[in-house]
Design a protein around this motif. Structure first.
Motif, PDB file in Angstrom:
ATOM      1  N   SER A 201      -0.558  25.840 -77.402  1.00 42.90           N
ATOM      2  CA  SER A 201       0.495  26.622 -78.046  1.00 42.90           C
ATOM      3  C   SER A 201       0.567  27.992 -77.397  1.00 42.90           C
ATOM      4  O   SER A 201      -0.442  28.505 -76.877  1.00 42.90           O
ATOM      5  N   PHE A 202       1.751  28.600 -77.431  1.00 41.40           N
ATOM      6  CA  PHE A 202       1.884  29.962 -76.913  1.00 41.40           C
ATOM      7  C   PHE A 202       0.961  30.906 -77.671  1.00 41.40           C
ATOM      8  O   PHE A 202       0.916  30.876 -78.912  1.00 41.40           O
ATOM      9  N   ASP A 203       0.242  31.745 -76.946  1.00 37.65           N
ATOM     10  CA  ASP A 203      -0.383  32.894 -77.590  1.00 37.65           C
ATOM     11  C   ASP A 203       0.596  34.065 -77.470  1.00 37.65           C
ATOM     12  O   ASP A 203       1.722  33.912 -76.971  1.00 37.65           O
ATOM     13  N   ASP A 204       0.200  35.241 -77.919  1.00 38.17           N
ATOM     14  CA  ASP A 204       1.124  36.377 -77.930  1.00 38.17           C
ATOM     15  C   ASP A 204       1.609  36.730 -76.526  1.00 38.17           C
ATOM     16  O   ASP A 204       2.787  37.060 -76.337  1.00 38.17           O
ATOM     17  N   SER A 205       0.722  36.651 -75.542  1.00 37.43           N
ATOM     18  CA  SER A 205       1.124  37.019 -74.186  1.00 37.43           C
ATOM     19  C   SER A 205       2.126  36.013 -73.614  1.00 37.43           C
ATOM     20  O   SER A 205       3.069  36.390 -72.910  1.00 37.43           O
ATOM     21  N   HIS A 206       1.936  34.722 -73.938  1.00 37.74           N
ATOM     22  CA  HIS A 206       2.885  33.725 -73.465  1.00 37.74           C
ATOM     23  C   HIS A 206       4.236  33.877 -74.161  1.00 37.74           C
ATOM     24  O   HIS A 206       5.282  33.684 -73.540  1.00 37.74           O
ATOM     25  N   LYS A 207       4.244  34.188 -75.462  1.00 41.34           N
ATOM     26  CA  LYS A 207       5.501  34.405 -76.175  1.00 41.34           C
ATOM     27  C   LYS A 207       6.253  35.596 -75.587  1.00 41.34           C
ATOM     28  O   LYS A 207       7.476  35.542 -75.401  1.00 41.34           O
ATOM     29  N   GLU A 208       5.527  36.647 -75.288  1.00 38.58           N
ATOM     30  CA  GLU A 208       6.161  37.833 -74.702  1.00 38.58           C
ATOM     31  C   GLU A 208       6.720  37.523 -73.319  1.00 38.58           C
ATOM     32  O   GLU A 208       7.845  37.907 -72.976  1.00 38.58           O
ATOM     33  N   ALA A 209       5.940  36.801 -72.516  1.00 33.51           N
ATOM     34  CA  ALA A 209       6.396  36.451 -71.165  1.00 33.51           C
ATOM     35  C   ALA A 209       7.604  35.525 -71.215  1.00 33.51           C
ATOM     36  O   ALA A 209       8.541  35.657 -70.417  1.00 33.51           O
ATOM     37  N   TYR A 210       7.597  34.582 -72.160  1.00 37.80           N
ATOM     38  CA  TYR A 210       8.728  33.655 -72.319  1.00 37.80           C
ATOM     39  C   TYR A 210      10.002  34.425 -72.643  1.00 37.80           C
ATOM     40  O   TYR A 210      11.054  34.243 -71.998  1.00 37.80           O
ATOM     41  N   ALA A 211       9.937  35.286 -73.666  1.00 38.73           N
ATOM     42  CA  ALA A 211      11.117  36.037 -74.084  1.00 38.73           C
ATOM     43  C   ALA A 211      11.629  36.936 -72.965  1.00 38.73           C
ATOM     44  O   ALA A 211      12.843  37.037 -72.735  1.00 38.73           O
ATOM     45  N   LYS A 212      10.731  37.570 -72.247  1.00 38.60           N
ATOM     46  CA  LYS A 212      11.117  38.470 -71.160  1.00 38.60           C
ATOM     47  C   LYS A 212      11.782  37.691 -70.028  1.00 38.60           C
ATOM     48  O   LYS A 212      12.825  38.101 -69.496  1.00 38.60           O
ATOM     49  N   THR A 213      11.185  36.553 -69.653  1.00 38.17           N
ATOM     50  CA  THR A 213      11.732  35.756 -68.546  1.00 38.17           C
ATOM     51  C   THR A 213      13.109  35.211 -68.890  1.00 38.17           C
ATOM     52  O   THR A 213      14.049  35.289 -68.090  1.00 38.17           O
ATOM     53  N   VAL A 214      13.259  34.651 -70.096  1.00 41.26           N
ATOM     54  CA  VAL A 214      14.554  34.089 -70.491  1.00 41.26           C
ATOM     55  C   VAL A 214      15.618  35.179 -70.537  1.00 41.26           C
ATOM     56  O   VAL A 214      16.753  34.984 -70.088  1.00 41.26           O
ATOM     57  N   ALA A 215      15.284  36.344 -71.066  1.00 41.47           N
ATOM     58  CA  ALA A 215      16.251  37.439 -71.138  1.00 41.47           C
ATOM     59  C   ALA A 215      16.704  37.874 -69.740  1.00 41.47           C
ATOM     60  O   ALA A 215      17.889  38.125 -69.502  1.00 41.47           O
ATOM     61  N   GLU A 216      15.767  37.935 -68.811  1.00 46.71           N
ATOM     62  CA  GLU A 216      16.119  38.341 -67.445  1.00 46.71           C
ATOM     63  C   GLU A 216      16.987  37.300 -66.752  1.00 46.71           C
ATOM     64  O   GLU A 216      17.946  37.635 -66.050  1.00 46.71           O
ATOM     65  N   VAL A 217      16.651  36.020 -66.952  1.00 43.94           N
ATOM     66  CA  VAL A 217      17.435  34.955 -66.331  1.00 43.94           C
ATOM     67  C   VAL A 217      18.862  34.957 -66.858  1.00 43.94           C
ATOM     68  O   VAL A 217      19.828  34.766 -66.101  1.00 43.94           O
ATOM     69  N   LEU A 218      19.039  35.183 -68.166  1.00 39.26           N
ATOM     70  CA  LEU A 218      20.370  35.184 -68.753  1.00 39.26           C
ATOM     71  C   LEU A 218      21.161  36.434 -68.386  1.00 39.26           C
ATOM     72  O   LEU A 218      22.396  36.385 -68.295  1.00 39.26           O
ATOM     73  N   ALA A 219      20.473  37.534 -68.142  1.00 36.65           N
ATOM     74  CA  ALA A 219      21.168  38.802 -67.915  1.00 36.65           C
ATOM     75  C   ALA A 219      21.525  39.044 -66.458  1.00 36.65           C
ATOM     76  O   ALA A 219      22.527  39.704 -66.160  1.00 36.65           O
ATOM     77  N   THR A 220      20.728  38.494 -65.541  1.00 39.73           N
ATOM     78  CA  THR A 220      20.897  38.846 -64.129  1.00 39.73           C
ATOM     79  C   THR A 220      20.958  37.605 -63.263  1.00 39.73           C
ATOM     80  O   THR A 220      20.005  36.816 -63.254  1.00 39.73           O
ATOM     81  N   PRO A 221      22.046  37.397 -62.517  1.00 36.00           N
ATOM     82  CA  PRO A 221      22.115  36.234 -61.620  1.00 36.00           C
ATOM     83  C   PRO A 221      21.045  36.305 -60.538  1.00 36.00           C
ATOM     84  O   PRO A 221      20.698  37.388 -60.050  1.00 36.00           O
ATOM     85  N   GLY A 222      20.510  35.146 -60.177  1.00 32.34           N
ATOM     86  CA  GLY A 222      19.613  35.060 -59.036  1.00 32.34           C
ATOM     87  C   GLY A 222      18.171  35.435 -59.304  1.00 32.34           C
ATOM     88  O   GLY A 222      17.390  35.591 -58.357  1.00 32.34           O
TER      89      GLY A 222
END
Length: 238
Positions: A201-222
């Motif tokens: 299961s995600f720990d806190d660091s994985h949850k933070e990394a997941y949210a950050k990565t998804v936000a960046e992918v959705l916000a910035t092409p490439g």
């Protein structure tokens, strides 16, 4: 990883060599625009031409090529291929042979009463120890009038005979020429050892990394292409 291809010496000047799949990308992909208008979005959006996983899958591994033109007339196949008599006993001369329908009864890809094609091999393939050869239909190539049946061969052990590639012809009304050099099978070397499956299961660091990565992918092409996509080296041929 070395993939060693060998052929009958009498045919070596008559056969197209297998090539890296990146050298067989289709014309329709090259012609595709990088952006197209979407009625749903109401704006220009990126096409799959800008999707690295889509492109990288098509460009991965090695492509086996049809050795000569094959004329097709509504399920009838013929060719005029003037090659020397192979110097190896039991070696094929025809680019195609067939599997009778009884060999794949009730398979979901079967066509009632229709034989399967077999793209004959003119190259043997040797891999390094503990590696197998996975052969499948050229990826994302639904434009081809056949569908290869995937297979896995332990080519570190079986490398003194040809690996043939069965396929189902999918366009019964097709009349024309399947040209020499048509990709017929895309092959990858894969490790034979089964992976160890680990579930967490995600720990806190994985949850933070997941949210950050998804936000960046959705916000910035490439983002994936610039930050995560691995550089692919060039192979050499001997």
């Amino acid at each position: 990883m070395r993939m060693i291809f060998r052929c009958d010496p009498a045919l070596s000047d008559h056969l197209p060599r297998p090539i890296l799949a990146r050298g067989a990308l289709p014309d329709w992909l090259r012609a595709m625009p990088t952006k197209a208008h979407s009625e749903i979005h109401g704006r220009e959006i990126r096409t799959v031409k800008q999707c690295p996983p889509f492109i990288d899958a098509m460009a991965y591994g090695v492509m086996i090529l049809l050795p000569c033109d094959v004329a097709v007339d509504r399920g009838s196949f013929s060719w005029d291929w003037d090659i020397p008599e192979p110097s190896t006993a039991g070696h094929p001369r025809a680019p195609l042979s067939f599997h009778v329908p009884a060999q794949f009864p009730d398979a979901p890809f079967a066509r009632e009463g229709q034989a399967a094609l077999k793209f004959n091999s003119f190259w043997t393939i040797e891999l390094e120890p503990e590696w197998s050869l996975f052969a499948t239909h050229p990826i994302n190539r639904d434009d081809l009038p056949f569908r290869l049946i995937s297979g896995l061969v332990d080519a570190d052990r079986f490398h003194d005979g040809g690996i043939n590639f069965p396929a189902i012809w999918t366009q019964p009304d097709f009349s024309g020429v399947l040209p020499k050099g048509t990709p017929v099978a895309q092959c990858f070397a894969v490790p034979r050892a089964a992976p160890q499956l680990v579930f967490e299961s995600f720990d806190d660091s994985h949850k933070e990394a997941y949210a950050k990565t998804v936000a960046e992918v959705l916000a910035t092409p490439g983002v994936y292409r610039k930050r995560f996509r691995a550089r692919r080296g060039r192979s050499t041929a001997e």
